[in-house]
Scaffold this motif. Sequence first.
Motif, PDB file in Angstrom:
ATOM      1  N   VAL A  45      37.307  48.740  36.300  1.00 43.04           N
ATOM      2  CA  VAL A  45      37.351  47.388  36.851  1.00 43.04           C
ATOM      3  C   VAL A  45      36.336  47.341  37.989  1.00 43.04           C
ATOM      4  N   ILE A  46      35.335  46.486  37.823  1.00 44.46           N
ATOM      5  CA  ILE A  46      34.278  46.404  38.818  1.00 44.46           C
ATOM      6  C   ILE A  46      34.622  45.395  39.911  1.00 44.46           C
ATOM      7  N   ASP A  47      35.144  44.239  39.534  1.00 39.90           N
ATOM      8  CA  ASP A  47      35.521  43.197  40.487  1.00 39.90           C
ATOM      9  C   ASP A  47      37.038  43.029  40.425  1.00 39.90           C
ATOM     10  N   ILE A  48      37.734  43.713  41.307  1.00 37.22           N
ATOM     11  CA  ILE A  48      39.199  43.755  41.271  1.00 37.22           C
ATOM     12  C   ILE A  48      39.797  42.370  41.489  1.00 37.22           C
ATOM     13  N   ARG A  49      39.273  41.646  42.471  1.00 35.25           N
ATOM     14  CA  ARG A  49      39.813  40.314  42.771  1.00 35.25           C
ATOM     15  C   ARG A  49      39.682  39.386  41.562  1.00 35.25           C
ATOM     16  N   LYS A  50      38.540  39.385  40.940  1.00 33.04           N
ATOM     17  CA  LYS A  50      38.309  38.537  39.766  1.00 33.04           C
ATOM     18  C   LYS A  50      39.224  38.946  38.612  1.00 33.04           C
ATOM     19  N   MET A  51      39.406  40.233  38.424  1.00 31.13           N
ATOM     20  CA  MET A  51      40.281  40.731  37.363  1.00 31.13           C
ATOM     21  C   MET A  51      41.715  40.256  37.591  1.00 31.13           C
ATOM     22  N   ILE A  52      42.187  40.366  38.819  1.00 32.05           N
ATOM     23  CA  ILE A  52      43.555  39.961  39.138  1.00 32.05           C
ATOM     24  C   ILE A  52      43.734  38.460  38.918  1.00 32.05           C
ATOM     25  N   GLU A  53      42.785  37.669  39.409  1.00 34.60           N
ATOM     26  CA  GLU A  53      42.876  36.215  39.247  1.00 34.60           C
ATOM     27  C   GLU A  53      42.890  35.812  37.778  1.00 34.60           C
ATOM     28  N   SER A  54      41.995  36.385  36.992  1.00 35.62           N
ATOM     29  CA  SER A  54      41.919  36.005  35.578  1.00 35.62           C
ATOM     30  C   SER A  54      43.155  36.467  34.815  1.00 35.62           C
ATOM     31  N   HIS A  55      43.623  37.666  35.089  1.00 31.75           N
ATOM     32  CA  HIS A  55      44.798  38.180  34.381  1.00 31.75           C
ATOM     33  C   HIS A  55      46.041  37.370  34.727  1.00 31.75           C
TER      34      HIS A  55
END
Length: 74
Positions: free
Chosen positions: A28-38
Amino acid sequence: MNISEIRAYFEGVELPEGSIELSSGELVIDIRKMIESHLEYLTENKGNKAFLPYYNRIITVINHIKNKKINEKT
């Protein structure tokens, strides 16, 4: 954890800088983006088991953050 509890957890935690490796080949490169999208996918598809991998990845990120904090204390 339900979606509300996951949201609450991430509101009160400092996210790690940089990328994290959840498993071999799963970076996971962009943790914040991953969390928001998931969280968005899970909210929109509540109860749909096809989206279980999104839930599992978020829980893995939570465990990674918790383990990192424990390791920093020791």
